[in-house]
Structures are given as C-alpha cells and as structure tokens.
Design an enzyme around this catalytic site. Structure first.
Site, mmCIF file in Angstrom:
data_model
loop_
_atom_site.group_PDB
_atom_site.id
_atom_site.type_symbol
_atom_site.label_atom_id
_atom_site.label_comp_id
_atom_site.label_asym_id
_atom_site.label_seq_id
_atom_site.Cartn_x
_atom_site.Cartn_y
_atom_site.Cartn_z
ATOM 1 N N ASP A 200 57.157 52.215 14.383
ATOM 2 C CA ASP A 200 55.660 52.536 13.951
ATOM 3 C C ASP A 200 55.555 52.461 12.461
ATOM 4 O OD1 ASP A 200 52.960 52.942 14.310
ATOM 5 O OD2 ASP A 200 52.916 55.057 14.624
ATOM 6 N N HIS B 41 55.080 43.530 10.116
ATOM 7 C CA HIS B 41 55.823 43.313 11.247
ATOM 8 C C HIS B 41 56.855 42.299 10.980
ATOM 9 C CE1 HIS B 41 52.631 45.217 13.806
ATOM 10 N NE2 HIS B 41 51.807 44.310 13.472
ATOM 11 N N LEU C 81 76.690 46.712 23.256
ATOM 12 C CA LEU C 81 75.510 47.472 23.017
ATOM 13 C C LEU C 81 74.364 46.753 23.833
ATOM 14 C CD1 LEU C 81 73.907 49.463 21.322
ATOM 15 C CD2 LEU C 81 72.938 47.690 20.061
#
Length: 249
Positions: A22, A39, A133
């Site tokens: 956020d 973004h 991962l």
C-alpha cells in the site's frame, strides 16, 4: 543496531510472508507525479523484496497486487495497472525463472484481457518446477470472493454439511497447497485487512509500517522479520509463563 550495515542472525524466519503493498499513489502524489508513476515505482521495489526474501530464507511470498474492488478505480488507472502487470511478465520472467522463483496466480483471470491471461498462464506453467521461492500474485483477488467460490465448489461436489471441516474448506481455496501466512506486512500505516487472505490469516502475525511501499526496501523488510522473530505465537493456547492468566488471544 543499524540494520542497514549488518544482517543479524534471525532466530525465527517466517516460512510464508504475505504483503499488502500500500501507498504507491501517496508516494507519487508527494512527489507531484501521477499515481501510475507510484505503481511503477512499487513494481520496481518488488525486485528488491524478492531478492531479500531469498536472502532471508523466506520460502513463500504472497503479494496483494489488485483486489476485486480495485476495478472501481478510474479506468485510466485500472488500464495502467493491467499494462504494468503485462510489462513485468515480459521483462522479468526470464530472470525470475533463472532465479528459481515459482510464480502462482491467486484470484480470477476472466476479467483480464485475453493476451494477458495467456501470458499469466504461460508464466505459471513455465516456472511450475521452480522451488527456491514460491511467489503468489493475488491479482483480481478478494478474500470474501475466495470463500464464496470455495462454498460453491463444495456444493457442486456434493459435500455434506457434516463433512465440512476447516481442513476441507482450506483445500477448496485458491491457496489450497500453500501454508497459511506466518507474517502479513502492510505498508503505508493503514490498519485494515482489505479483504486479503481472510481465512488464511486467522493466526498470522501482523506488522504495519508507515513506510510507503516504494520505500519499503531490504532494511525495512529486515526490521519486520526481526520484530517477528521476537514474537511468540500461541495459536490460542497458553505458554508455560502464561498458564496463570486467562488470556484467550
């Protein structure tokens, strides 16, 4: 201790870290930039977080990239976010694959443009055997929607009421073969769950930082992991030192 110059030995590393990324829009606005610039900066930051996750020994990383409610944002921003996702796949897939990162998608693909859907599917398929991962990207994802979809699927499969258990419900979720998150990190200081992993986070530890996502770098990540390593997870039970209390948390 200055975490920027030394890496302490973490006594307890979360197996699964989930992140609510956020603050991209506010980061951009503070700099007089359009929201999409935030973004993009947040997407660039994700590279650092992926590398750090591998470095710190985190096995599963789940990121909240786009919620089912985000379709209500201005069309220009939505289209920009879809374009950024496509750019990231085109630009980063080779390196992620070489690094042994397995990509997974949580949520629905049906509202994405057809070409983008195909790229997501191909990326997931290409990296399916990687295991350094496990990176799950929640895009067009909502926690309530996920639970509703699970209920509908159980009904279609003819599951009887007495057969419903927490374990069964978990097997019908988008995250069916993932462990529940040990730690959820939310940047930008907001104190909300935001419809993210509602079922899975029942006993997750939370770490909220005022740092905006594009500025949440390796050092900030390390702070969160150090804080987590100092916590004792009870899962509703009592520890030896707590047996004289009546805490139900």
């Amino acid at each position: 201790m200055d975490v920027s110059t030394s890496t302490p030995t973490l006594t307890k590393v979360p197996v699964h870290v989930a992140m609510i990324m956020d603050g991209n829009g506010r980061w951009a606005q503070k700099r007089g930039l359009p929201r999409l610039a935030g973004h993009r900066a947040g997407t660039e930051n994700l590279r650092r977080i992926i590398r750090a996750s591998v470095e710190f020994g985190v096995k599963y990383l789940t990121i909240y990239a786009f919620s089912t409610e985000n379709w209500g944002r201005p069309q220009e921003e939505v289209e920009g976010l879809l374009h950024i996702l496509e750019e990231v796949i085109d630009r980063e897939l080779d390196e992620l694959d070489q690094q042994g990162v397995q990509l997974r998608h949580l949520g629905h693909l049906d509202r994405l443009p057809a070409m983008l859907q195909e790229k997501v599917i191909r990326a997931v398929e290409r990296t399916r055997d990687n295991d350094r991962l496990i990176l799950s990207v929640a895009f067009n994802y909502g926690g309530r929607d996920e639970i509703v979809c699970a209920i509908r699927a159980m009904m279609r499969d003819g599951v009887k009421p007495e057969e419903v258990t927490p374990e069964l419900v978990s097997r019908y979720l988008f995250t069916a073969d993932l462990p529940d998150p040990d730690l959820i990190i939310r940047t930008s200081g907001e104190m909300r769950v935001s419809n993210f992993l509602i079922w899975q986070s029942a006993y997750s530890e939370w770490y909220v930082t005022p740092v905006l996502w594009p500025d949440f770098d390796r050092e900030e990540y390390l702070k969160a992991l150090i804080e987590y390593s100092h916590r004792e997870r009870r899962f509703g039970k009592l520890t030896a030192q707590d047996d004289s209390t009546d805490c139900a948390c």
